[in-house]
Design a protein around this motif. Structure first.
Motif, mmCIF file in Angstrom:
data_model
loop_
_atom_site.group_PDB
_atom_site.id
_atom_site.type_symbol
_atom_site.label_atom_id
_atom_site.label_comp_id
_atom_site.label_asym_id
_atom_site.label_seq_id
_atom_site.Cartn_x
_atom_site.Cartn_y
_atom_site.Cartn_z
ATOM 1 N N GLN A 619 0.658 -1.104 0.281
ATOM 2 C CA GLN A 619 0.237 -0.111 -0.168
ATOM 3 C C GLN A 619 0.688 1.289 -0.031
ATOM 4 O O GLN A 619 1.073 2.262 -0.994
ATOM 5 N N GLY A 620 2.264 0.572 0.667
ATOM 6 C CA GLY A 620 2.698 2.478 0.692
ATOM 7 C C GLY A 620 3.210 2.759 -0.882
ATOM 8 O O GLY A 620 3.839 4.197 -1.084
ATOM 9 N N ALA A 621 4.215 1.207 -1.733
ATOM 10 C CA ALA A 621 4.492 2.050 -2.768
ATOM 11 C C ALA A 621 3.394 2.400 -3.349
ATOM 12 O O ALA A 621 3.711 3.409 -4.121
ATOM 13 N N ALA A 622 2.071 1.671 -3.356
ATOM 14 C CA ALA A 622 1.143 1.953 -4.145
ATOM 15 C C ALA A 622 1.143 3.569 -3.986
ATOM 16 O O ALA A 622 0.681 4.993 -4.854
ATOM 17 N N HIS A 623 0.991 3.794 -2.689
ATOM 18 C CA HIS A 623 0.702 5.813 -2.525
ATOM 19 C C HIS A 623 1.930 6.134 -3.294
ATOM 20 O O HIS A 623 1.434 7.586 -3.366
ATOM 21 N N ARG A 624 2.640 5.346 -3.476
ATOM 22 C CA ARG A 624 3.961 7.186 -3.888
ATOM 23 C C ARG A 624 3.858 7.199 -5.394
ATOM 24 O O ARG A 624 3.591 7.973 -5.884
ATOM 25 N N LEU A 625 3.069 6.074 -5.894
ATOM 26 C CA LEU A 625 2.865 6.691 -7.151
ATOM 27 C C LEU A 625 1.929 6.928 -7.498
ATOM 28 O O LEU A 625 1.644 7.816 -8.356
ATOM 29 N N LEU A 629 0.237 10.308 -9.276
ATOM 30 C CA LEU A 629 -0.533 11.021 -10.251
ATOM 31 C C LEU A 629 -1.245 12.368 -10.159
ATOM 32 O O LEU A 629 -1.799 13.012 -10.669
ATOM 33 N N GLY A 630 -1.646 13.001 -8.322
ATOM 34 C CA GLY A 630 -2.183 13.447 -8.093
ATOM 35 C C GLY A 630 -3.507 13.197 -7.357
ATOM 36 O O GLY A 630 -3.675 13.712 -6.630
ATOM 37 N N THR A 631 -4.396 12.791 -7.761
ATOM 38 C CA THR A 631 -5.846 12.292 -7.303
ATOM 39 C C THR A 631 -5.616 10.516 -6.879
ATOM 40 O O THR A 631 -6.191 10.126 -8.003
ATOM 41 N N PRO A 632 -5.340 10.594 -5.687
ATOM 42 C CA PRO A 632 -5.336 9.007 -5.070
ATOM 43 C C PRO A 632 -6.869 8.365 -5.959
ATOM 44 O O PRO A 632 -7.956 8.770 -5.398
ATOM 45 N N PHE A 633 -6.978 7.302 -6.440
ATOM 46 C CA PHE A 633 -7.544 6.592 -7.142
ATOM 47 C C PHE A 633 -9.206 6.765 -7.894
ATOM 48 O O PHE A 633 -10.049 6.765 -7.523
#
Length: 681
Positions: A619-625, A629-633
């Protein structure tokens, strides 16, 4: 009392600290240990002389008969070369060279390369104990010569955020110009940017540091558009060619033929790397024979005006400082606008060909080629938007790059160019319709429905008014995607089904069609229709495998992972999620990676032996991505669902410290490490 004059030929003492270049110094001393002739090459101001003198000083104990320096910059007549070198080797003229072990430094050979090559060859034959260390902006091409090309100082920070060598050099020289200056939080980012803008060239950094007597770092940055006026004021004891940046680069310019100077000026329209085909198309003709471009490129690379990078195809690059110098010459003539237009046309071709190749087995190559062309694509867009009458090519270029904006996560940059182009060209052309649906889709993926909806509606209306069936299909498709991300899967299913009917009527089968299928599968999934979702996703997988398509394939696999999880097949779901990551990573699509990694994190909590700590790392690695991008999910509650469920499970299973620690660990992983970890979870 005046200082005693230095003996001719003796190495000078260093007046300032020698900073960086540890690896180059080791390489150079090792080369001199096994080679009798070594030439340090590189552009003006890169530090060739300084490195050579430091290496000679280090090796002095190995040469009992001395290390000698011949400064060749003042020697303009080849007939005077021999006497100058002999005077450096033996001012008395009494010692037989053949019996001596000497290291001779020939500094600044570029204007006398032919004469230097002949002289060095004869000296090495006559004196077995002699070794020669030369510095030159081009190789001597003498028998037995070994080259050490010297690049500018590294400008990017090292491990742990350590200051780069360029920053440390600037700080040292700045402290001499302005006592008390040091790198600190307030100026570190500005100094890093300054070093990048100056290409890490030591001479440029030293001249800029000297300007701190009157200017701040911020003011230096503001004045770099005219770097040749700014970078003056070198020390009075420095060689004349090193007292200003203009004379340092001008020295190289003087050594070029008229055809080389012409190509140098024309190549200044390139921003970043370019290959032979681009150089021939943009620069050939109008006084420069197309068949001569390759030889001239090789010659400019040999003279350190260009950097050559091996690969397929080989690529060339010019430092910004040399590019600016060439640009001054190009703008002084009447060919500037024609060259900029040729450059734009070439990169419009790169973009449109990339769009064609995006559907098929060459997607990863297309993504990499477009990434390499990115600085030049920006320059082409900037020209088209600034030049009257070029509005439609700007729209066409910005729209053709949809695959690049979407596939590499450059959503904000894509919108920047598209918004500017749309504002300049209000006419209802095909290019405008395409630009509207592309910008609307980018806004959707940024979680900005307030901007997405009007753009897609305008595209829809224009398509109906003009009978543009292809634009209509794309508008409906992206409206369906917006509904899906806007948590209205029923409306999304209607629109995506309609878009697929439009595509079928047009006879289309490409990445857009496959993405519409994958999105329709997700709409069915979110409506609770697992079998329908699996059927559409399986169709995407089979079609992609048949055509070698990877990008839409990865999204189809992400959907299959969702569907298999929903049907109670966690092992198959994990396999599909990993396959989605494996396909997406080479393309560099952060959105696809973030979605798949967040889903895989949830699946990691559903193993027979769940691992909530590893799930939280992912989840932390995905959060960095997502942050990039700007707006999560995408601003969607539905797409955020797997993350929230995983978050709740990890929080329940871990201590508060473990929960935060795992997430921080994930955010610190670089992309390659994060992907490797995900694929081996």
């Amino acid at each position: 009392m005046a200082a005693a004059p230095r003996e001719p030929g003796r190495l000078p003492a260093e007046a300032t600290a020698f900073i960086g270049r540890a690896a180059e110094l080791e390489s150079l001393t090792a080369l001199l240990g096994r080679s009798r002739l070594v030439t340090v090459t590189g552009p003006g101001g890169v530090g060739k002389s300084r490195l050579a003198l430091r290496a000679a000083a280090r090796l002095a104990p190995d040469f009992p008969d001395g290390t000698r320096l011949a400064d060749l910059a003042p020697v303009r007549d080849p007939l005077l070369l021999g006497p100058a070198v002999r005077a450096a080797l033996d001012p008395t003229g009494r010692l037989p060279l053949a019996e001596r072990r000497v290291l001779l430094v020939l500094d600044g050979c570029e204007h006398l390369v032919d004469a230097c090559a002949e002289l060095v060859d004869s000296l090495l034959r006559a004196a077995p104990g002699l070794r020669v260390l030369a510095t030159s902006r081009q190789s001597l091409r003498a028998a037995g010569e070994h080259l050490l090309p010297l690049a500018p100082l590294p400008v990017e920070p090292g491990g742990g955020g350590a200051d780069s060598e360029a920053m440390r050099l600037f700080a040292d020289r700045a402290a001499a110009a302005r006592p008390g200056f040091r790198l600190a939080g307030a100026n570190r980012a500005e100094v890093a940017l300054l070093c990048r803008r100056l290409d890490g060239l030591p001479l440029a950094l030293e001249l800029a540091a000297g300007r701190l007597r009157a200017l701040s770092v911020e003011q230096l940055l503001a004045r770099l558009d005219d770097r040749f006026r700014l970078l003056t004021g070198g020390g009075r004891t420095a060689p004349s060619r090193h007292r200003t940046m203009r004379t340092a680069i001008g020295w190289s310019h003087e050594l070029c033929t008229m055809q080389e100077r012409l190509l140098w000026a024309r190549l200044s329209v390139f921003a970043g790397d370019f290959d032979l085909d681009a150089a021939e198309y943009v620069c050939g003709g109008h006084g420069l024979d197309l068949d001569d471009v390759l030889a001239l490129l090789d010659s400019l690379a040999d003279k350190s005006v260009l950097e050559r990078h091996d690969g397929e195809p080989a690529r060339f690059r010019m430092l910004d400082t040399l590019r600016d110098y060439g640009g001054h010459w190009l703008r002084a003539g009447d060919d500037h606008r024609r060259l900029l237009r040729r450059h734009r046309d070439w990169y419009l071709g790169v973009a449109t060909w990339g769009e064609v190749e995006w559907f098929g087995p060459r997607q990863a190559e297309t993504a990499e080629r477009t990434r390499l062309a990115h600085p030049n694509l920006r320059a082409a867009l900037e020209f088209s938007l600034a030049e009257p009458g070029e509005e439609q090519p700007a729209l066409t270029l910005a729209g053709a790059l949809w695959y690049f904006w979407l596939g590499t996560g450059l959503l904000g940059e894509g919108r920047h160019w598209l918004d500017r182009a749309l504002a300049r060209a209000p006419e209802p052309t095909d290019a405008r319709a395409k630009a509207l649906w592309v910008t609307g889709h980018l806004a959707t993926l940024q979680g900005d429905p307030a901007r997405a909806r009007p753009a897609l509606d305008r595209c829809h209306r224009q398509a109906l008014a003009t009978g543009d069936r292809r634009a209509l299909a794309h508008a409906v498709h992206r409206q369906g995607c917006a509904a899906l991300i806007g948590d209205d899967p029923a409306r999304a299913a209607e629109l995506l089904d309609e878009a697929l009917r439009h595509y079928t009527a047009l006879g289309e089968l490409d990445t857009h069609v496959l993405m519409a299928m994958a999105e329709l599968a997700l709409a069915h999934l979110f409506l609770g229709d697992g079998p329908g979702a699996a059927a559409w996703a399986e169709r995407v997988r089979q079609t992609c495998e048949a055509h070698g398509e990877q990008w839409a394939h990865a999204y189809g696999l992400y959907t299959l992972a969702h569907a298999r999880r929903q049907s109670g097949e966690p092992r198959a779901a994990r396999g599909f999620a990993r396959d989605s990551i494996r396909l997406t990573h080479p393309l560099g699509d952060p959105l696809g990676l973030a979605l798949a990694m967040d889903l895989l994190a949830l699946l990691t909590t559903e193993d027979p032996a769940p691992d909530p700590y590893e799930a939280r790392v992912l989840q932390g690695a995905a959060h960095r991505l997502w942050t990039a991008l700007g707006t999560p999910f995408l601003g969607s509650r539905t797409f955020r669902g797997p993350h929230r469920t995983c978050e709740q499970r990890a929080r329940a299973a871990l201590t508060a410290q473990q929960y935060e620690e795992a997430f921080r660990l994930g955010t610190r992983l670089d992309l390659d490490t994060a992907v490797h970890r995900a694929l081996n979870t």
